[in-house]
Design a protein around this motif. Structure first.
Motif, PDB file in Angstrom:
ATOM      1  N   ASP A  20      44.227  40.169  48.426  1.00 23.48           N
ATOM      2  CA  ASP A  20      44.704  40.130  47.049  1.00 23.48           C
ATOM      3  C   ASP A  20      45.282  38.755  46.732  1.00 23.48           C
ATOM      4  OD1 ASP A  20      44.025  42.752  46.882  1.00 23.48           O
ATOM      5  OD2 ASP A  20      46.087  43.509  47.020  1.00 23.48           O
ATOM      6  N   ILE A  21      46.085  38.282  47.665  1.00 22.37           N
ATOM      7  CA  ILE A  21      46.772  37.020  47.428  1.00 22.37           C
ATOM      8  C   ILE A  21      45.789  35.879  47.273  1.00 22.37           C
ATOM      9  CG2 ILE A  21      48.284  35.312  48.494  1.00 22.37           C
ATOM     10  CD1 ILE A  21      49.822  37.686  49.701  1.00 22.37           C
ATOM     11  N   SER A  22      44.727  35.930  48.066  1.00 23.28           N
ATOM     12  CA  SER A  22      43.783  34.820  47.932  1.00 23.28           C
ATOM     13  C   SER A  22      43.064  34.881  46.590  1.00 23.28           C
ATOM     14  CB  SER A  22      42.795  34.800  49.095  1.00 23.28           C
ATOM     15  OG  SER A  22      42.039  35.975  49.087  1.00 23.28           O
ATOM     16  N   LEU A  23      42.949  36.069  46.018  1.00 22.50           N
ATOM     17  CA  LEU A  23      42.398  36.176  44.667  1.00 22.50           C
ATOM     18  C   LEU A  23      43.294  35.449  43.670  1.00 22.50           C
ATOM     19  CD1 LEU A  23      41.141  39.881  44.451  1.00 22.50           C
ATOM     20  CD2 LEU A  23      39.758  37.797  44.426  1.00 22.50           C
ATOM     21  N   VAL A  24      44.591  35.642  43.837  1.00 22.22           N
ATOM     22  CA  VAL A  24      45.545  34.964  42.961  1.00 22.22           C
ATOM     23  C   VAL A  24      45.464  33.450  43.173  1.00 22.22           C
ATOM     24  CG1 VAL A  24      47.971  34.651  42.379  1.00 22.22           C
ATOM     25  CG2 VAL A  24      47.116  36.925  42.939  1.00 22.22           C
TER      26      VAL A  24
END
Lengths: 241, 241
Positions: free
Chosen positions: B35-39
């Motif tokens: 998820d964080i890498s999407l952000v």
DNA sequence: TAGCCAAGTTGATCCAGATCAAAGAGGTTC
DNA sequence: GAACCTCTTTGATCTGGATCAACTTGGCTA
């Protein structure tokens, strides 16, 4: 923790929309009628608070946001000394509790200044609804953004001004907020004491009283007890700058 | 010597995450690595700002939030008079621009106090991502909530206090924020001028200077130009109350 | 390395607003 | 309606911090 017995009685309302101004006041953007009624279904109404009743206290669990239906709420914190510091007044149509989202605990006390009714928006449910209503999330961000901006304006109001300017700006601000809700001209009632005003504005109580008197002597306003009439709106506005 | 968990985490992570501290500093909750890498993919990096460069000005279109990588940003507004009022200092790891979400226009100026790098989070894309990442929406709310709380603390700091208390609290606050990011003890560098400090605290420039001198005479702090060392942390804390 | 300008310090004076004190005005309760 | 209490006003005095002014220091440029 220490919430009074009467406050605990919650009443579920189906057609909350009309009664509760959540729709236009709290979340004012492009949701459809159907969307809005979904939000309204979340709303929990509470027994009216009497003057002096606490809506919540510092340390209470965060259950949701509150929208004031009518009446007025004062929020205040305690400094390390135990000195009381008023952080805001929340009038009909305004939201409070946004400061509790992060820690899920209320960081301040909220007390009714007069007979007041609020409706509660359980925050977890609101967030769930966010998933099915894309616009809702944006609305929520806007409401919070506005709150941040509001506090910045308070800072600007307090910074580098005389006692007179503070009082004048306070009056104008209050008048504007009153006028947004109810159609009343330049005459309204203060819901807070001189004590509260002075604390909020960082002045001595006596200074507030004197400033009111001065403005009255100059025929710019008329104050009888807590009822104020702005006699010369332009003159008042001029003093604010 | 408290190395925080987040500092340790930073070391493990490579690529965009490492460069941009958005992950733990801006949106610190339970998102998965994926998820964080999407952000992180949303993040736009900007050329470093030199001292005196504006990140944005009052009235500029809101394009996104900004997270400070290193350096410091001062935000300030203009009163009707044209008087400058500092509304905040934003250090490494902190976010700014939240006040622009509602009107989609920046309500204040943001200027670099020293060489500063920021990364931009386009807000519309962040909101889109919200739909696929339920936790992100909550994170955003928390960040905003924290900002609201932060401003309330400023109000509390300014209310009903002497010049000395304001200065002391300001020093302690700054030290705390510095310490959160970098592992440094009781010694750090001010990024802002006496002028900026005085404006922010609602004091005269000369008063700020004198208060620093007094604290130095009392051997509680040592100030050389803009470099401060807190000699007696307990004594300082005591003065704050 | 000198010369310049902005930033910071220090001193002297003054005043807006705090503080202390006491009296009036509303509002409740019995 | 009397007694009581809290809120508000008004007066007198005092002081912290603003203001005005002059000087020092640091940083930058040539």
């Amino acid at each position: 923790m220490a919430t009074t017995g009467s406050n605990l009685k919650l009443i579920h309302v189906k057609t909350a929309c009309e009664a509760c101004r959540v729709r236009e006041l709290c979340l004012p953007t492009s949701l459809t009628e159907a969307d809005i009624s979904l939000v309204d279904e979340l709303v929990v109404r509470r027994e009216p608070l009497e003057k002096g009743d606490y809506l919540y206290r510092t340390g209470d669990d965060f259950r949701g946001l509150y929208a004031v239906q009518y009446g007025a709420i004062k929020t205040y914190g305690l400094t390390l000394q135990g000195r009381e510091q008023v952080t805001g007044f929340h009038l009909a149509g305004e939201v409070l509790g946004l400061d509790a989202i992060d820690q899920e605990v209320h960081p301040c006390n909220a007390i009714a200044l007069e007979k007041t009714e609020v409706c509660q928006l359980p925050f977890d449910k609101l967030e769930q609804l966010t998933q099915s209503l894309p616009g809702l999330s944006h609305n929520l961000s806007r409401v919070m953004s506005r709150e941040i901006l509001r506090e910045q304006h308070v800072l600007m109001m307090l910074g580098g001004t005389t006692a007179e300017q503070r009082i004048v700006r306070f009056i104008l601000n209050l008048q504007k907020r009153m006028a947004q809700r109810e159609i009343m001209g330049h005459s309204f009632r203060f819901c807070m004491s001189r004590q509260d005003i002075s604390n909020y504005l960082g002045l001595a109580l006596e200074t507030v009283s004197r400033q009111f008197t001065h403005l009255q002597e100059k025929q710019i306003i008329d104050i009888q007890n807590r009822h104020i009439t702005i006699l010369q709106p332009e003159a008042l506005q001029k003093l604010a700058d």
